[in-house]
Design a protein around this motif. Structure first.
Motif, short mmCIF file in Angstrom:
data_model
loop_
_atom_site.label_atom_id
_atom_site.label_comp_id
_atom_site.label_asym_id
_atom_site.label_seq_id
_atom_site.Cartn_x
_atom_site.Cartn_y
_atom_site.Cartn_z
N CYS A 115 3.31 -8.61 22.06
CA CYS A 115 4.45 -8.30 21.07
C CYS A 115 3.92 -8.98 19.62
O CYS A 115 4.23 -8.37 18.41
CB CYS A 115 5.70 -8.83 21.27
N TYR A 116 3.35 -10.17 19.51
CA TYR A 116 2.83 -10.87 18.21
C TYR A 116 1.80 -9.93 17.69
O TYR A 116 1.64 -9.95 16.46
CB TYR A 116 2.30 -12.16 18.56
N GLU A 117 1.07 -8.99 18.43
CA GLU A 117 0.06 -8.08 17.62
C GLU A 117 0.82 -7.16 16.91
O GLU A 117 0.04 -6.28 16.14
CB GLU A 117 -0.75 -7.59 18.84
N ALA A 118 2.00 -6.74 17.30
CA ALA A 118 2.56 -5.54 16.31
C ALA A 118 2.66 -5.80 14.68
O ALA A 118 2.30 -5.01 14.01
CB ALA A 118 4.24 -5.38 16.81
N ALA A 119 2.98 -7.15 14.34
CA ALA A 119 2.90 -7.37 13.03
C ALA A 119 1.46 -7.28 12.62
O ALA A 119 1.04 -6.94 11.59
CB ALA A 119 3.48 -8.82 12.91
N ALA A 120 0.79 -7.88 13.36
CA ALA A 120 -0.94 -7.79 12.90
C ALA A 120 -1.27 -6.24 12.75
O ALA A 120 -1.99 -6.09 11.71
CB ALA A 120 -1.74 -8.56 14.14
N LEU A 121 -0.93 -5.28 13.73
CA LEU A 121 -1.37 -4.07 13.60
C LEU A 121 -0.62 -3.49 12.35
O LEU A 121 -1.15 -2.61 11.43
CB LEU A 121 -0.89 -3.35 14.72
N GLU A 122 0.84 -3.71 12.09
CA GLU A 122 1.37 -3.26 10.98
C GLU A 122 0.61 -3.68 9.56
O GLU A 122 0.03 -3.01 8.78
CB GLU A 122 2.79 -3.78 10.76
N LEU A 123 0.13 -4.88 9.67
CA LEU A 123 -0.46 -5.49 8.54
C LEU A 123 -1.72 -4.88 8.24
O LEU A 123 -2.18 -4.30 6.99
CB LEU A 123 -0.43 -7.08 8.40
N TYR A 124 -2.58 -4.72 9.16
CA TYR A 124 -4.02 -4.01 9.18
C TYR A 124 -3.66 -2.56 8.72
O TYR A 124 -4.50 -2.18 7.90
CB TYR A 124 -4.72 -3.99 10.65
N LEU A 125 -2.84 -1.74 9.31
CA LEU A 125 -2.72 -0.59 8.60
C LEU A 125 -2.31 -0.42 7.20
O LEU A 125 -2.73 0.48 6.56
CB LEU A 125 -1.72 0.32 9.72
N ILE A 126 -1.18 -1.25 7.05
CA ILE A 126 -0.94 -1.21 5.55
C ILE A 126 -2.20 -1.55 4.62
O ILE A 126 -2.18 -0.71 3.33
CB ILE A 126 0.20 -2.18 5.31
N LEU A 127 -2.87 -2.70 4.85
CA LEU A 127 -4.07 -2.64 4.00
C LEU A 127 -5.14 -1.77 3.98
O LEU A 127 -5.78 -1.67 3.13
CB LEU A 127 -4.79 -4.17 4.60
N GLN A 128 -5.33 -1.09 5.22
CA GLN A 128 -6.20 0.07 5.21
C GLN A 128 -5.59 1.46 4.49
O GLN A 128 -6.50 2.34 4.06
CB GLN A 128 -6.34 0.43 6.63
N LEU A 129 -4.30 1.64 4.75
CA LEU A 129 -3.76 3.14 4.09
C LEU A 129 -3.06 2.94 2.91
O LEU A 129 -2.68 3.93 2.39
CB LEU A 129 -3.04 3.67 5.37
N SER A 130 -2.56 1.63 2.47
CA SER A 130 -1.87 1.64 1.34
C SER A 130 -0.40 2.69 1.28
O SER A 130 -0.28 3.32 0.39
CB SER A 130 -2.40 1.62 -0.01
N PRO A 131 0.27 2.65 2.46
CA PRO A 131 1.42 3.57 2.26
C PRO A 131 2.41 3.34 0.96
O PRO A 131 2.63 2.08 0.68
CB PRO A 131 2.25 3.50 3.51
N ARG A 132 3.00 4.34 0.29
CA ARG A 132 3.74 3.90 -0.91
C ARG A 132 4.81 3.22 -0.83
O ARG A 132 5.11 2.54 -1.78
CB ARG A 132 3.99 5.37 -1.65
N TYR A 133 5.71 3.21 0.31
CA TYR A 133 6.85 2.34 0.55
C TYR A 133 6.56 0.83 0.91
O TYR A 133 7.67 0.18 0.93
CB TYR A 133 7.84 2.90 1.41
N ASN A 134 5.38 0.64 1.24
CA ASN A 134 4.78 -0.76 1.75
C ASN A 134 4.31 -1.45 0.62
O ASN A 134 3.47 -2.13 0.27
CB ASN A 134 4.03 -0.69 2.74
N GLU A 135 4.98 -1.55 -0.74
CA GLU A 135 4.53 -1.96 -2.17
C GLU A 135 4.28 -3.67 -1.78
O GLU A 135 3.37 -4.01 -2.33
CB GLU A 135 5.53 -1.61 -3.00
N LYS A 136 5.15 -4.49 -1.11
CA LYS A 136 4.84 -5.59 -1.16
C LYS A 136 3.69 -6.08 -0.33
O LYS A 136 3.03 -7.17 -0.58
CB LYS A 136 6.10 -6.23 -0.65
N MET A 137 3.15 -5.43 0.64
CA MET A 137 2.08 -5.93 1.57
C MET A 137 0.82 -5.11 1.32
O MET A 137 -0.23 -5.65 1.71
CB MET A 137 2.67 -5.59 3.00
N ARG A 138 0.81 -3.89 0.49
CA ARG A 138 -0.28 -3.28 0.49
C ARG A 138 -1.38 -3.88 -0.45
O ARG A 138 -1.24 -4.66 -1.17
CB ARG A 138 -0.04 -1.94 0.13
#
Length: 158
Positions: A115-138
């Protein structure tokens, strides 16, 4: 004839990044949902794919473009439901004011004790794809990657 919306798969461009992440974590076992129309399919209390698992969820705008990546370390369904407003009989009638044009969603659930990997996958995808509503983390220096669903074309009247 194209598949109905409930049979649309998560876009290949997004899955490439998920598989790259998965390749570094050989023990991970993931469950992939189909893409669902928010208006047609989402009602709280109904068990949706991956809803009782830790994992990552994706929100796509009404044109099919990836707009947001989120995660939960215990219950995707509860975390995901927090983004929406409900009307009579629990049907979705609105999206939180942050998300003005969300039309589709999908999820990836973690099947094991990762379960701890969910946050890691989320952050990885945000950094790779920069979705527009993930402004704080992208990644501010990265152009957003256009990830789009292959939506069925509406039938022509005539």
């Amino acid at each position: 004839m194209k598949e109905p919306v409930s049979d649309i798969r998560i876009p290949y461009k997004l899955m490439e990044h998920v598989h790259t992440f998965e390749g570094h974590h050989k023990e991970l076992r993931l469950e992939y949902s189909r893409v669902h129309s928010l208006r047609d399919h989402y009602t709280p209390g109904i068990k949706h794919p991956c809803s009782d698992k830790a994992g990552v969820y994706f929100l796509f705008d009404t044109d099919g473009y990836l707009a947001y990546v989120g995660s939960s370390v215990d219950c995707l369904g509860r975390r995901f439901a927090g983004h929406f407003e409900y009307g009579d009989a629990g049907r979705t009638f609105g999206v939180h004011k942050t998300f003005k044009d969300i039309g589709y969603y999908a999820a990836i659930g973690f099947l094991d004790d990762f379960c701890y990997e969910a946050a890691a996958l989320e952050l990885y995808l945000i950094l790779q794809l920069s979705p527009r509503y993930n402004e704080k983390m992208r990644n501010a220096n990265k152009q957003p990657v256009k990830v789009r669903l292959d939506l069925p074309t509406p039938p022509t009247q005539g």
